[in-house]
Design a protein around this motif. Structure first.
Motif, mmCIF file in Angstrom:
data_model
loop_
_atom_site.group_PDB
_atom_site.id
_atom_site.type_symbol
_atom_site.label_atom_id
_atom_site.label_comp_id
_atom_site.label_asym_id
_atom_site.label_seq_id
_atom_site.Cartn_x
_atom_site.Cartn_y
_atom_site.Cartn_z
ATOM 1 N N GLU A 80 33.166 40.688 28.701
ATOM 2 C CA GLU A 80 34.385 40.940 28.642
ATOM 3 C C GLU A 80 34.352 43.203 27.994
ATOM 4 O O GLU A 80 35.063 43.897 28.482
ATOM 5 C CB GLU A 80 35.615 41.139 28.216
ATOM 6 N N HIS A 103 39.836 33.650 40.894
ATOM 7 C CA HIS A 103 39.061 34.937 40.092
ATOM 8 C C HIS A 103 37.858 35.115 41.030
ATOM 9 O O HIS A 103 38.015 35.988 41.413
ATOM 10 C CB HIS A 103 38.569 34.460 38.618
ATOM 11 N N ASP A 139 35.678 45.913 32.948
ATOM 12 C CA ASP A 139 37.078 47.102 32.474
ATOM 13 C C ASP A 139 37.824 45.571 33.588
ATOM 14 O O ASP A 139 38.419 45.046 34.890
ATOM 15 C CB ASP A 139 36.860 47.998 33.944
ATOM 16 N N PRO A 140 39.550 45.248 32.956
ATOM 17 C CA PRO A 140 40.356 44.665 33.143
ATOM 18 C C PRO A 140 40.674 45.172 34.162
ATOM 19 O O PRO A 140 41.553 46.214 34.072
ATOM 20 C CB PRO A 140 41.221 43.877 32.010
ATOM 21 N N SER A 141 41.596 44.395 35.174
ATOM 22 C CA SER A 141 42.754 44.593 36.206
ATOM 23 C C SER A 141 43.732 43.657 36.463
ATOM 24 O O SER A 141 44.140 42.648 36.096
ATOM 25 C CB SER A 141 41.967 44.842 37.415
ATOM 26 N N VAL A 142 45.127 44.067 36.535
ATOM 27 C CA VAL A 142 45.846 43.362 36.365
ATOM 28 C C VAL A 142 46.627 43.259 37.867
ATOM 29 O O VAL A 142 46.811 44.322 38.886
ATOM 30 C CB VAL A 142 47.227 44.215 35.421
ATOM 31 N N LEU A 143 46.830 42.536 37.777
ATOM 32 C CA LEU A 143 47.416 41.985 39.789
ATOM 33 C C LEU A 143 48.520 40.596 40.171
ATOM 34 O O LEU A 143 48.509 39.991 39.401
ATOM 35 C CB LEU A 143 46.074 40.882 40.893
ATOM 36 N N VAL A 193 38.462 41.141 47.677
ATOM 37 C CA VAL A 193 38.224 42.540 47.105
ATOM 38 C C VAL A 193 37.010 42.868 47.796
ATOM 39 O O VAL A 193 36.857 43.858 48.899
ATOM 40 C CB VAL A 193 38.409 42.621 45.361
ATOM 41 N N TRP A 210 31.617 45.138 42.643
ATOM 42 C CA TRP A 210 32.833 43.953 42.139
ATOM 43 C C TRP A 210 32.380 43.340 41.307
ATOM 44 O O TRP A 210 33.525 43.101 40.504
ATOM 45 C CB TRP A 210 33.030 44.189 43.399
#
Length: 116
Positions: free
Chosen positions: A53, A83, A57-61, A90, A103
């Protein structure tokens, strides 16, 4: 319908209070203080943040619930994580568009063993 009993007016009788601990006596002289080892503050081991963590860099989907359920069922069927499936998608999309990664953030430790 039965009537409930009234709550007690005070909860003081059910509380337990521990007596204060006496403070350690101070050394009589500065020389004694120099010889007395200083106790290090105790470090509490908590979960805290995981190294992954900190490096990612966290991303929201936002997915439609029906599509997300289908993705979860597929992941269970194949024995992989949702995940990982999303990251593979991606990576494939980025390769098609000519975008350079990386990635995935490498894991800090060995993979967890699966139960079962």
């Amino acid at each position: 319908m039965s009537k409930r009993s009234a709550a007690p007016v005070s909860y003081a009788a059910s509380l337990m209070v521990e007596p204060p601990q006496p403070a350690p006596a101070a050394p009589a002289s500065p020389l004694a203080a120099a010889r007395t080892p200083v106790a290090e503050p105790e470090v509490v081991q908590g979960r805290g943040r995981r190294p992954l963590e900190d490096a990612a860099d966290p991303s929201v989907l936002y997915l439609h619930p029906t599509g997300k359920k289908a993705l979860r069922l597929y992941a269970v069927e194949k024995g992989v994580k949702v995940h990982d499936l999303l990251l593979e998608a991606v990576e494939a999309w980025a390769a098609e568009k000519g975008l350079v990664g990386p990635w995935r953030v490498p894991s800090a430790g060995p993979p967890r063993r699966r139960r079962g």
